[in-house]
Design a protein around this motif. Structure first.
Motif, PDB file in Angstrom:
ATOM      1  N   MET A   1       0.847  -1.174   0.000  1.00  0.00           N
ATOM      2  CA  MET A   1       0.000   0.000   0.000  1.00  0.00           C
ATOM      3  C   MET A   1       0.890   1.233   0.000  1.00  0.00           C
ATOM      4  O   MET A   1       1.788   1.353   0.816  1.00  0.00           O
ATOM      5  CB  MET A   1      -0.893  -0.023   1.241  1.00  0.00           C
ATOM      6  N   THR A   2       0.626   2.115  -0.946  1.00  0.00           N
ATOM      7  CA  THR A   2       1.375   3.360  -1.026  1.00  0.00           C
ATOM      8  C   THR A   2       0.399   4.527  -0.974  1.00  0.00           C
ATOM      9  O   THR A   2      -0.373   4.742  -1.910  1.00  0.00           O
ATOM     10  CB  THR A   2       2.175   3.432  -2.345  1.00  0.00           C
ATOM     11  N   ILE A   3       0.418   5.231   0.136  1.00  0.00           N
ATOM     12  CA  ILE A   3      -0.375   6.446   0.284  1.00  0.00           C
ATOM     13  C   ILE A   3       0.560   7.496   0.851  1.00  0.00           C
ATOM     14  O   ILE A   3       1.289   7.240   1.810  1.00  0.00           O
ATOM     15  CB  ILE A   3      -1.586   6.226   1.202  1.00  0.00           C
ATOM     16  N   THR A   4       0.547   8.665   0.244  1.00  0.00           N
ATOM     17  CA  THR A   4       1.420   9.748   0.657  1.00  0.00           C
ATOM     18  C   THR A   4       0.598  10.820   1.349  1.00  0.00           C
ATOM     19  O   THR A   4      -0.502  11.149   0.898  1.00  0.00           O
ATOM     20  CB  THR A   4       2.130  10.359  -0.573  1.00  0.00           C
ATOM     21  N   ILE A   5       1.118  11.342   2.440  1.00  0.00           N
ATOM     22  CA  ILE A   5       0.468  12.431   3.158  1.00  0.00           C
ATOM     23  C   ILE A   5       1.409  13.632   3.102  1.00  0.00           C
ATOM     24  O   ILE A   5       2.563  13.543   3.534  1.00  0.00           O
ATOM     25  CB  ILE A   5       0.201  12.050   4.628  1.00  0.00           C
ATOM     26  N   THR A   6       0.923  14.750   2.573  1.00  0.00           N
ATOM     27  CA  THR A   6       1.759  15.950   2.507  1.00  0.00           C
ATOM     28  C   THR A   6       1.977  16.492   3.920  1.00  0.00           C
ATOM     29  O   THR A   6       1.225  16.164   4.845  1.00  0.00           O
ATOM     30  CB  THR A   6       1.105  17.047   1.645  1.00  0.00           C
ATOM     31  N   PRO A   7       2.988  17.337   4.106  1.00  0.00           N
ATOM     32  CA  PRO A   7       3.206  17.923   5.440  1.00  0.00           C
ATOM     33  C   PRO A   7       1.974  18.651   5.987  1.00  0.00           C
ATOM     34  O   PRO A   7       1.676  18.560   7.177  1.00  0.00           O
ATOM     35  CB  PRO A   7       4.379  18.879   5.216  1.00  0.00           C
ATOM     36  N   ALA A   8       1.235  19.356   5.146  1.00  0.00           N
ATOM     37  CA  ALA A   8       0.038  20.075   5.607  1.00  0.00           C
ATOM     38  C   ALA A   8      -1.033  19.102   6.080  1.00  0.00           C
ATOM     39  O   ALA A   8      -1.670  19.312   7.128  1.00  0.00           O
ATOM     40  CB  ALA A   8      -0.513  20.963   4.495  1.00  0.00           C
ATOM     41  N   ALA A   9      -1.245  18.007   5.348  1.00  0.00           N
ATOM     42  CA  ALA A   9      -2.227  17.002   5.752  1.00  0.00           C
ATOM     43  C   ALA A   9      -1.764  16.283   7.014  1.00  0.00           C
ATOM     44  O   ALA A   9      -2.569  15.992   7.904  1.00  0.00           O
ATOM     45  CB  ALA A   9      -2.467  16.002   4.626  1.00  0.00           C
ATOM     46  N   ASN A  10      -0.477  16.013   7.104  1.00  0.00           N
ATOM     47  CA  ASN A  10       0.068  15.354   8.284  1.00  0.00           C
ATOM     48  C   ASN A  10      -0.164  16.206   9.527  1.00  0.00           C
ATOM     49  O   ASN A  10      -0.601  15.698  10.562  1.00  0.00           O
ATOM     50  CB  ASN A  10       1.561  15.080   8.080  1.00  0.00           C
ATOM     51  N   GLU A  11       0.077  17.493   9.417  1.00  0.00           N
ATOM     52  CA  GLU A  11      -0.123  18.396  10.554  1.00  0.00           C
ATOM     53  C   GLU A  11      -1.594  18.407  10.984  1.00  0.00           C
ATOM     54  O   GLU A  11      -1.904  18.341  12.168  1.00  0.00           O
ATOM     55  CB  GLU A  11       0.323  19.811  10.187  1.00  0.00           C
ATOM     56  N   ARG A  12      -2.510  18.465  10.015  1.00  0.00           N
ATOM     57  CA  ARG A  12      -3.942  18.479  10.336  1.00  0.00           C
ATOM     58  C   ARG A  12      -4.366  17.158  10.992  1.00  0.00           C
ATOM     59  O   ARG A  12      -5.120  17.161  11.965  1.00  0.00           O
ATOM     60  CB  ARG A  12      -4.757  18.732   9.072  1.00  0.00           C
ATOM     61  N   SER A  47     -10.976   1.704  16.167  1.00  0.00           N
ATOM     62  CA  SER A  47     -10.298   0.417  16.274  1.00  0.00           C
ATOM     63  C   SER A  47      -9.733   0.009  14.919  1.00  0.00           C
ATOM     64  O   SER A  47     -10.017   0.632  13.901  1.00  0.00           O
ATOM     65  CB  SER A  47     -11.272  -0.647  16.778  1.00  0.00           C
ATOM     66  N   VAL A  48      -8.965  -1.057  14.942  1.00  0.00           N
ATOM     67  CA  VAL A  48      -8.387  -1.638  13.731  1.00  0.00           C
ATOM     68  C   VAL A  48      -8.847  -3.093  13.673  1.00  0.00           C
ATOM     69  O   VAL A  48      -8.716  -3.821  14.650  1.00  0.00           O
ATOM     70  CB  VAL A  48      -6.842  -1.581  13.765  1.00  0.00           C
ATOM     71  N   THR A  49      -9.398  -3.505  12.537  1.00  0.00           N
ATOM     72  CA  THR A  49      -9.823  -4.893  12.389  1.00  0.00           C
ATOM     73  C   THR A  49      -8.676  -5.716  11.795  1.00  0.00           C
ATOM     74  O   THR A  49      -7.702  -5.164  11.264  1.00  0.00           O
ATOM     75  CB  THR A  49     -11.055  -5.019  11.475  1.00  0.00           C
ATOM     76  N   ALA A  50      -8.809  -7.023  11.854  1.00  0.00           N
ATOM     77  CA  ALA A  50      -7.776  -7.918  11.328  1.00  0.00           C
ATOM     78  C   ALA A  50      -7.598  -7.751   9.824  1.00  0.00           C
ATOM     79  O   ALA A  50      -6.511  -7.998   9.290  1.00  0.00           O
ATOM     80  CB  ALA A  50      -8.123  -9.370  11.656  1.00  0.00           C
ATOM     81  N   ASP A  51      -8.649  -7.325   9.113  1.00  0.00           N
ATOM     82  CA  ASP A  51      -8.581  -7.163   7.656  1.00  0.00           C
ATOM     83  C   ASP A  51      -8.018  -5.812   7.221  1.00  0.00           C
ATOM     84  O   ASP A  51      -7.664  -5.638   6.056  1.00  0.00           O
ATOM     85  CB  ASP A  51      -9.972  -7.328   7.036  1.00  0.00           C
ATOM     86  N   ASP A  52      -7.981  -4.854   8.125  1.00  0.00           N
ATOM     87  CA  ASP A  52      -7.487  -3.520   7.781  1.00  0.00           C
ATOM     88  C   ASP A  52      -6.001  -3.547   7.446  1.00  0.00           C
ATOM     89  O   ASP A  52      -5.242  -4.334   8.011  1.00  0.00           O
ATOM     90  CB  ASP A  52      -7.695  -2.543   8.944  1.00  0.00           C
ATOM     91  N   GLN A  53      -5.611  -2.662   6.551  1.00  0.00           N
ATOM     92  CA  GLN A  53      -4.200  -2.439   6.258  1.00  0.00           C
ATOM     93  C   GLN A  53      -3.793  -1.168   7.007  1.00  0.00           C
ATOM     94  O   GLN A  53      -4.521  -0.181   6.981  1.00  0.00           O
ATOM     95  CB  GLN A  53      -3.984  -2.226   4.759  1.00  0.00           C
ATOM     96  N   THR A  54      -2.668  -1.210   7.674  1.00  0.00           N
ATOM     97  CA  THR A  54      -2.186  -0.022   8.372  1.00  0.00           C
ATOM     98  C   THR A  54      -0.798   0.336   7.879  1.00  0.00           C
ATOM     99  O   THR A  54      -0.014  -0.538   7.500  1.00  0.00           O
ATOM    100  CB  THR A  54      -2.148  -0.227   9.898  1.00  0.00           C
ATOM    101  N   VAL A  55      -0.530   1.611   7.883  1.00  0.00           N
ATOM    102  CA  VAL A  55       0.789   2.101   7.519  1.00  0.00           C
ATOM    103  C   VAL A  55       1.058   3.349   8.346  1.00  0.00           C
ATOM    104  O   VAL A  55       0.156   4.137   8.611  1.00  0.00           O
ATOM    105  CB  VAL A  55       0.894   2.385   5.998  1.00  0.00           C
ATOM    106  N   GLU A  56       2.278   3.482   8.797  1.00  0.00           N
ATOM    107  CA  GLU A  56       2.695   4.668   9.532  1.00  0.00           C
ATOM    108  C   GLU A  56       3.322   5.620   8.527  1.00  0.00           C
ATOM    109  O   GLU A  56       4.284   5.264   7.829  1.00  0.00           O
ATOM    110  CB  GLU A  56       3.709   4.289  10.605  1.00  0.00           C
ATOM    111  N   VAL A  57       2.756   6.812   8.421  1.00  0.00           N
ATOM    112  CA  VAL A  57       3.261   7.812   7.481  1.00  0.00           C
ATOM    113  C   VAL A  57       3.652   9.043   8.284  1.00  0.00           C
ATOM    114  O   VAL A  57       2.790   9.774   8.784  1.00  0.00           O
ATOM    115  CB  VAL A  57       2.194   8.181   6.411  1.00  0.00           C
ATOM    116  N   ASP A  58       4.937   9.262   8.436  1.00  0.00           N
ATOM    117  CA  ASP A  58       5.453  10.421   9.165  1.00  0.00           C
ATOM    118  C   ASP A  58       4.774  10.601  10.520  1.00  0.00           C
ATOM    119  O   ASP A  58       4.334  11.690  10.877  1.00  0.00           O
ATOM    120  CB  ASP A  58       5.314  11.696   8.323  1.00  0.00           C
TER     121      ASP A  58
END
Length: 108
Positions: A1-12, A47-58
């Protein structure tokens, strides 16, 4: 999974998470709606379900359900202010069209 969060979105997103420390992260996905078919959903996740995909972005934990993943993979999430309005803006390579108001999108 590739999702990018810009600095402005990350701050919000960090602001939202700071106001709700019990949140599991930020849920990003789509729902069927609008004149074009799908609308984006950005909300705090309880919450997070077993089927969810998670990624830490900044430092922001992003949670995507399995049905939304193929529709949002590759998306860049931005946050923009224009006058008194402020909103998340999505640049999705999977979107093949948008409705006139920009609230919903279609995929092939």
């Amino acid at each position: 999974m590739t999702i990018t969060i810009t600095p402005a979105a990350n701050e919000r997103m960090r602001q939202f998470l700071a106001s709700t420390p019990a949140a599991a992260g930020v849920r990003f996905g789509v729902k069927r709606t609008g004149c074009s078919g799908f609308a984006y959903v950005v909300d705090l996740a309880d919450s997070v379900t077993a089927d969810d995909q998670t990624v830490e972005v900044d430092g922001v934990r992003l949670i995507v359900d399995p049905k939304s993943l193929p529709l949002v993979d590759g998306t860049v999430i931005d946050f923009q202010r224009q006058g008194l309005n402020a909103s998340f803006v999505f640049h999705n390579p999977n979107a093949t069209g948008e409705c006139g108001c920009g609230e919903s999108f279609t995929v092939a």
